[in-house]
Scaffold this motif. Structure first.
Motif, PDB file in Angstrom:
ATOM      1  N   ASN A 490      23.258  13.861  47.195  1.00 50.24           N
ATOM      2  CA  ASN A 490      23.133  15.359  48.062  1.00 50.24           C
ATOM      3  C   ASN A 490      23.807  15.722  49.280  1.00 50.24           C
ATOM      4  OD1 ASN A 490      20.720  15.758  46.139  1.00 50.24           O
ATOM      5  ND2 ASN A 490      19.175  15.141  48.081  1.00 50.24           N
ATOM      6  N   LEU A 491      24.408  14.459  50.061  1.00 50.11           N
ATOM      7  CA  LEU A 491      24.463  14.540  51.335  1.00 50.11           C
ATOM      8  C   LEU A 491      26.376  14.789  50.616  1.00 50.11           C
ATOM      9  CD1 LEU A 491      25.077  14.552  54.366  1.00 50.11           C
ATOM     10  CD2 LEU A 491      25.367  12.235  53.977  1.00 50.11           C
ATOM     11  N   LYS A 492      27.202  14.843  49.874  1.00 49.44           N
ATOM     12  CA  LYS A 492      28.251  15.123  48.853  1.00 49.44           C
ATOM     13  C   LYS A 492      28.437  16.226  49.097  1.00 49.44           C
ATOM     14  CE  LYS A 492      31.962  12.982  46.146  1.00 49.44           C
ATOM     15  NZ  LYS A 492      32.210  12.183  45.273  1.00 49.44           N
ATOM     16  N   ASN A 493      27.409  17.089  48.005  1.00 47.40           N
ATOM     17  CA  ASN A 493      28.138  18.572  47.004  1.00 47.40           C
ATOM     18  C   ASN A 493      26.489  19.265  48.593  1.00 47.40           C
ATOM     19  OD1 ASN A 493      29.192  16.273  44.914  1.00 47.40           O
ATOM     20  ND2 ASN A 493      27.625  16.395  43.895  1.00 47.40           N
ATOM     21  N   TYR A 494      25.470  18.965  48.391  1.00 48.83           N
ATOM     22  CA  TYR A 494      24.713  20.164  49.578  1.00 48.83           C
ATOM     23  C   TYR A 494      24.782  19.656  50.817  1.00 48.83           C
ATOM     24  CZ  TYR A 494      23.947  20.485  44.076  1.00 48.83           C
ATOM     25  OH  TYR A 494      23.885  20.085  42.924  1.00 48.83           O
ATOM     26  N   ALA A 495      25.238  18.606  51.723  1.00 48.74           N
ATOM     27  CA  ALA A 495      25.420  19.043  52.599  1.00 48.74           C
ATOM     28  C   ALA A 495      23.827  18.416  53.150  1.00 48.74           C
ATOM     29  CB  ALA A 495      26.151  20.319  53.309  1.00 48.74           C
ATOM     30  N   GLY A 496      23.150  17.777  52.478  1.00 49.42           N
ATOM     31  CA  GLY A 496      22.314  16.939  52.540  1.00 49.42           C
ATOM     32  C   GLY A 496      20.966  17.892  53.187  1.00 49.42           C
ATOM     33  N   PRO A 497      20.914  18.572  52.231  1.00 47.25           N
ATOM     34  CA  PRO A 497      19.633  19.937  52.421  1.00 47.25           C
ATOM     35  C   PRO A 497      18.116  19.731  53.097  1.00 47.25           C
ATOM     36  CG  PRO A 497      20.002  19.695  49.898  1.00 47.25           C
ATOM     37  CD  PRO A 497      20.758  18.421  50.502  1.00 47.25           C
ATOM     38  N   GLU A 498      18.537  18.300  52.651  1.00 47.95           N
ATOM     39  CA  GLU A 498      16.844  17.845  52.893  1.00 47.95           C
ATOM     40  C   GLU A 498      16.272  18.111  54.593  1.00 47.95           C
ATOM     41  OE1 GLU A 498      18.471  14.419  49.985  1.00 47.95           O
ATOM     42  OE2 GLU A 498      18.740  16.055  51.780  1.00 47.95           O
ATOM     43  N   GLN A 499      17.219  17.534  55.332  1.00 46.86           N
ATOM     44  CA  GLN A 499      17.093  17.824  56.871  1.00 46.86           C
ATOM     45  C   GLN A 499      16.295  19.898  57.058  1.00 46.86           C
ATOM     46  OE1 GLN A 499      20.751  16.185  58.597  1.00 46.86           O
ATOM     47  NE2 GLN A 499      21.971  17.237  56.964  1.00 46.86           N
ATOM     48  N   ARG A 500      17.101  20.384  56.635  1.00 46.57           N
ATOM     49  CA  ARG A 500      16.934  22.261  56.615  1.00 46.57           C
ATOM     50  C   ARG A 500      15.790  22.756  56.000  1.00 46.57           C
ATOM     51  NH1 ARG A 500      22.876  20.966  56.096  1.00 46.57           N
ATOM     52  NH2 ARG A 500      22.717  21.678  54.930  1.00 46.57           N
ATOM     53  N   TYR A 501      16.004  22.428  54.555  1.00 46.60           N
ATOM     54  CA  TYR A 501      14.389  22.572  53.953  1.00 46.60           C
ATOM     55  C   TYR A 501      12.855  22.094  54.440  1.00 46.60           C
ATOM     56  CZ  TYR A 501      15.251  19.107  49.940  1.00 46.60           C
ATOM     57  OH  TYR A 501      14.904  17.959  49.480  1.00 46.60           O
TER      58      TYR A 501
END
Length: 556
Positions: A490-501
């Protein structure tokens, strides 16, 4: 300790038997309970009914816009006005606006399809409606247990649902029993109805176990973020309903806003963002905050005070994405199945109606001494109901809007305004929301304005006024299938989207000794379920926390 070890040490579980157990004390669950008791009173046959609610009280976890169509409520209680139902602000005017960054363009009312018109509807607090329904249910003899989440499903030897197990209380973070420990109870039932709302924890399991969605389109969700404001009396326009499309979302991202003028100088405002969005840098919370800065919107709130905040996912796929609603021993009702009409931005009337239909089927089966059977008359009666007609007319709304604002607007206008919803074609959704997120390399970060503390706010101050609380030492209810996935994928490929959604600041990436890790601040969770839906690897699993935890919405 795992569940089996707890049972071996502290068991056996206490058990209670009911004719009908209902999981979830929202509009669908309470309407089902009320209808079951009404039918029992009419027939002279006693039926025992129990409602489990994970919130600290009825209404604590209820959040919706909300403009309510009273049609189903009138069927349940023809005299709801005399009984004091809190539908106090009738809609007086509709406005639909298209927004650009600095301008707004109102659609003439004569051009609006019927689904966007609200004559005869009411602006309400759905939490207060739910509390009122709870009072009516208790007056009829329904047993309601707030603060008791259903954590597990009970199955009989034939694989039919025969009740639920409530969550154990008094476990510490490591799952070890404390001196406050109480083993969860078994609530056994001839039939069990699941009314947990969108992305229900147990409903998700039932859909998987019985392959209820085998012939349906992938389900589609949105996240709704809402604030309640007290505004200057001179700006208050009770009964005004405003909806917008366009800015701040780009034309490829499904979503829109609502702004509803209640009485007492209060305004409910919110933004719904479809969780099929592509850009991992998008933050629904930040989009909502900057929406309030639009010149047409900010004029309502300047000089006002924000008094409440909340967020909740909604199930928006419509009729095409509806799973089968029955299985041996029970049924899905309300948004646990997905009966919301996204084209009307309304679901409470559908929740009430499906609760009533399922209750009718369950009571008939109980009276015939059938147990753990398929409640086939429930989906049959739905197919012959006004609700099916309504959802069928709107079946293409979400698939069209998923193709972008401009094409979606044109096609929805054609179908709803010109053809009246009686279209000869059906189009389908092809991808689940989590499959739509694209790698960060394909997108640019979004520069959101910093909160000013007057019109716009940060997550933590927002969670504070949602009255969210979880016991500090309880097990984390946001679980990971694989602890390495957040950083490695998630962090590597999607820039850690959890912290935004996440609209509550539950997820944050922290660097320790040069290595990143995902920190889960589960005490902030407002139970919106967005993480369970949008996580691109489906690695996050939301499970029920200890009873009574989560938000405590007063009038949302």
């Amino acid at each position: 300790m795992n569940a089996q070890e707890l049972l071996e040490q502290f068991g056996p579980r206490d058990s209670m038997d009911y004719d009908l157990v209902i999981v979830g004390g929202g509009p669908a669950g309470l309407s089902a309970a009320i209808k079951a008791k009404q039918l029992a009173n009419e027939s002279g046959k006693e039926i025992s009914v129990c409602v489990l609610e994970k919130g600290s009280e009825i209404g604590a976890h209820i959040l919706s816009g909300a403009v309510m169509d009273p049609k189903a409520l009138t069927e349940l209680f023809p005299n709801w006005k005399e009984l004091g139902a809190p539908l106090n602000t009738e809609v007086r005017a509709d406005q639909f606006l298209f927004l650009t960054a600095n301008q707004s363009y109102q659609v003439p009312n004569w051009l609006l399809p019927h689904c966007f018109k609200n004559e005869g509807n009411y602006i309400v607090s759905l939490a207060n409606i739910t509390r009122w329904l709870g009072e009516q249910a208790e007056a009829l003899g329904v047993e309601i247990f707030p603060g008791f989440p259903a954590a597990q499903i009970l199955y009989d030897e034939q694989g039919a649902v025969c009740g639920v197990i409530t969550g154990s209380m008094g476990l510490d973070k490591e799952g070890q029993p404390t001196d406050q420990f109480q083993l969860g109870m078994e609530l056994r039932a001839k039939y069990t109805l699941f009314a947990e709302g969108s992305r229900g924890h147990l409903g998700k399991q039932l859909i998987s176990k019985y392959a209820l969605d085998k012939d349906a389109d992938p389900q589609s969700y949105g996240i709704g973020i809402k604030e309640l404001w007290e505004i200057e009396p001179s700006k208050s326009k009770p009964g005004l309903v405003v909806h917008t499309a366009g800015w701040p979302l780009d034309s490829d991202t499904y979503g829109g806003s609502f702004l509803y003028h209640l009485g007492d100088n209060q305004v409910a405002v919110g933004l719904v963002v479809g969780l099929s969005y592509k850009n991992p840098y998008l933050s629904p919370f930040e989009e909502f905050q900057r929406y309030k800065l639009h010149p047409k919107i900010r004029e309502t709130f300047e000089g006002g005070k924000r008094i409440a905040y909340g967020a909740r996912a909604l199930t928006a796929g419509g009729l095409n994405s509806l799973p089968k609603t029955i299985f041996p021993g029970g049924a899905l009702i309300g948004d646990d199945a997905g009966f919301l009409n996204a084209s009307r931005i309304k679901g409470s009337h559908a929740a009430i109606k499906t609760g009533m239909l399922a209750a009718q089927a369950a009571v008939a089966a109980i009276n015939e001494n059938r147990s753990a059977d398929l409640l086939t008359t429930y989906p049959q009666s739905f197919e012959h109901s006004w609700l099916h007609t309504e959802l069928n007319q709107a079946r293409n709304f979400k698939p069209w809007m998923s193709k972008g604002l401009y094409m979606g607007t044109i096609m929805v206008g054609l179908e709803q305004k010109i053809l009246g919803g009686n279209m000869p074609w059906t189009i389908h959704l092809k991808h689940a929301d989590h499959e739509c997120l694209e790698p960060a390399a394909l997108h640019k970060p979004i520069n959101y304005p910093k909160p000013d503390g007057k019109l716009t706010f940060d997550r933590l101050s927002s969670v504070f006024i949602s009255n969210t609380n979880h016991a500090e030492n309880q097990p984390i209810h946001l679980t990971l299938k694989n602890a390495s996935v957040p950083v490695d994928i998630n962090l590597k490929n999607y820039a850690g989207p959890e912290q935004r959604y996440c609209p509550a600041g539950v997820y944050e990436y922290i660097e320790t000794d040069g290595k990143a890790r995902l920190q889960i601040n589960s005490q902030n969770c407002v139970h919106c379920k967005t993480c369970d839906i949008k996580d691109p690897t489906q690695n996050i699993i939301w499970v029920t926390p200890e009873g009574g935890g989560g938000p405590n919405y007063a009038s949302m």
